[in-house]
Enzyme design. Structure first.
Site, PDB file in Angstrom:
ATOM      1  CG  PHE A 125      -2.003   0.847   1.386  1.00  9.98           C
ATOM      2  CD1 PHE A 125      -3.266   0.437   0.972  1.00  9.98           C
ATOM      3  CD2 PHE A 125      -1.877   2.112   1.956  1.00  9.98           C
ATOM      4  CE1 PHE A 125      -4.374   1.268   1.106  1.00  9.98           C
ATOM      5  CE2 PHE A 125      -2.981   2.956   2.097  1.00  9.98           C
ATOM      6  CZ  PHE A 125      -4.238   2.527   1.676  1.00  9.98           C
ATOM      7  N   GLY A 131       6.758  14.306   1.861  1.00 13.97           N
ATOM      8  CA  GLY A 131       5.885  15.460   2.119  1.00 13.97           C
ATOM      9  C   GLY A 131       4.445  15.085   2.372  1.00 13.97           C
ATOM     10  CD  GLU A 366      -2.789   0.440   8.159  1.00 13.68           C
ATOM     11  OE1 GLU A 366      -4.012   0.523   8.222  1.00 13.68           O
ATOM     12  OE2 GLU A 366      -2.189  -0.515   7.650  1.00 13.68           O
TER      13      GLU A 366
END
Ligand SMILES: Cc1cc2nc3c(=O)[nH]c(=O)nc-3n(C[C@H](O)[C@H](O)[C@H](O)COP(=O)(O)OP(=O)(O)OC[C@H]3O[C@@H](n4cnc5c(N)ncnc54)[C@H](O)[C@@H]3O)c2cc1C
Length: 385
Positions: A125, A131, A366
């Site tokens: 993922f 940034g 996450e």
């Protein structure tokens, strides 16, 4: 309200627990200290064979179609033995789910069965960039259409499983003329595609067996139909999937926390000081009581979020609450477990120092727990204004 697992969920929990005891426990310390990637990948293949790579994925794509509660309890059991294996599993499940939710029929058929069967060691993922951490709208990797191909340029950081992932879900900017976040699209990039370079592997505090790498896109050409979902709809897809992933990370934290307090509690019944077992001291008893209570609360929050997702109800707030609370309770559990072992807890001869290192990141990845608090409070305030 019925708070017991179904027979199928219990079976999945038992299978995960037995696998963790037989295959993961014996090598978890070696994976942490010395590393053994072939052994790590071999276990992922065995887990795929058991149906653990696509727990909430439809049978027609090779998934177990067992639901979100089953996914949560399985991740917890695996994490009790090896957090690195659990995070790989959690992310691969998330990749299957995002393809199932946003992919075309051809994309679903091409990739999900390969992750579920173990043909691919894992799915990745790829959202975060230098940034774009807490603020994924800051993605700067670009995708430009050139004839019948997209050309990707840019870089990602901290990508779990990058060296051995068979497919990467990648977010890139497709329209720079619109406000941040509005012009991001989602792509599927196969491992080994020319121009997709696996960069340096991070030397982490914990979860050593799970690789976390930089990714570079250097004129990486992928077919036009590698776009997943609608053009410029990538940000919405990412936000939706991350909510589900948080149930996985909370479940992982819970597993590590339980492993730590189980070990420390057992230890307290064996270690004697002042002529008696340290479990006789109220200070130790209260650590046991507080920790098991908090972890049980975490489990219930996770079950609530998982159940809501499974029922197709809104679950983002509940997933954030569960992730935030479970990972913080698990961090406290590991801190206390080290404390209960005294000096021994601070050595590699006992597993609790590994648990304490492995659990730390669960409050960060996450979505950091600060971001979870932002999501929770936003939902609550929105409901009353
Ligand atoms: C081991 C590991 C595995 C990972 N795996 C993946 C992966 O597979 N795929 C992927 O895409 N990413 C992955 N990540 C990235 C991870 O999700 C990010 O590190 C995380 O979201 C935080 O981003 P950041 O590190 O840039 O921190 P920053 O966003 O720079 O945050 C720094 C601090 O500022 C706080 N902060 C930032 N914004 C706010 C705000 N608005 N309000 C309050 N506080 C704020 C944060 O909470 C934090 O305390 C992984 C990271 C690690 C370390």
């Amino acid at each position: 309200m019925f708070l017991e697992l179904t027979e199928e969920q219990r079976l999945i929990q038992d299978t995960a627990r037995e696998f963790a005891k037989a295959e993961l426990d014996p090598i978890a310390a070696t994976l942490d200290q010395e590393g053994d990637r072939p052994a790590f990948l071999a276990n992922l293949r065995k887990l795929a064979e058991l149906g653990f790579m696509g727990l909430n994925v439809k049978d027609e794509y090779g998934g177990a179609e067992a639901g979100v509660v089953a996914f949560s309890v399985a991740i917890t059991e695996i994490a009790r033995a090896c957090a690195s294996t659990a995070v790989t599993l959690s992310v691969s499940n998330m990749v299957c789910e995002v393809i199932q939710a946003a992919g075309s029929e051809a994309q679903k058929e091409a990739y999900i069965p390969k992750i579920c069967s173990g043909e691919f060691s894992a799915g990745a993922f790829a959202l975060t960039e230098t940034g774009a951490g807490s603020d994924p709208s800051g993605v700067a990797t670009q995708a430009v259409l050139d004839g019948d191909q997209w050309v990707l340029n840019g870089s990602k950081i901290f990508i779990t499983s990058a060296p051995y992932a068979g497919v990467f879900v990648v977010w890139a900017v497709t329209d720079r003329s619109v406000p941040k976040g509005k012009g991001i699209s989602c792509f599927l990039v196969e491992g080994g595609t020319p121009g997709l370079v696996i960069g340096k592997e991070e030397h982490k505090t914990g979860q050593h067996a799970s690789a976390t790498n930089e990714l570079l896109f250097e004129d990486c050409r992928i077919p036009k139909d590698a776009l997943m979902g609608k053009l410029n709809d990538g940000f919405r897809i990412a936000v939706g999937e991350l909510a589900g992933g948080r149930i996985g990370i909370g479940s992982l934290g819970l597993g590590v926390g339980l492993a730590a307090i189980d070990y420390a509690t057992q230890y307290s019944t064996e270690r004697a000081q002042f002529g008696q077992k340290i479990s006789n001291f109220q200070a130790i008893q209260w650590m046991i009581a507080d920790t098991y209570t908090e972890l049980e609360a975490a489990r219930l929050l996770l079950m609530n979020a998982a159940f809501k997702k499974e029922q197709g109800k809104p679950f983002a707030k509940e997933a954030s609450m569960a992730k935030m609370y479970a990972t913080e309770a698990a961090n406290r559990a590991c801190y206390k477990a080290v404390q209960m072992l005294g000096g021994y807890g601070y050595t590699v001869d006992f597993p609790v120092e590994r648990y304490a290192r492995d659990v730390r990141i669960t409050a960060i990845y996450e979505g950091t727990n600060e971001i979870q608090r932002t999501i929770i409070s936003r939902e609550i305030l929105r409901s009353i204004v």
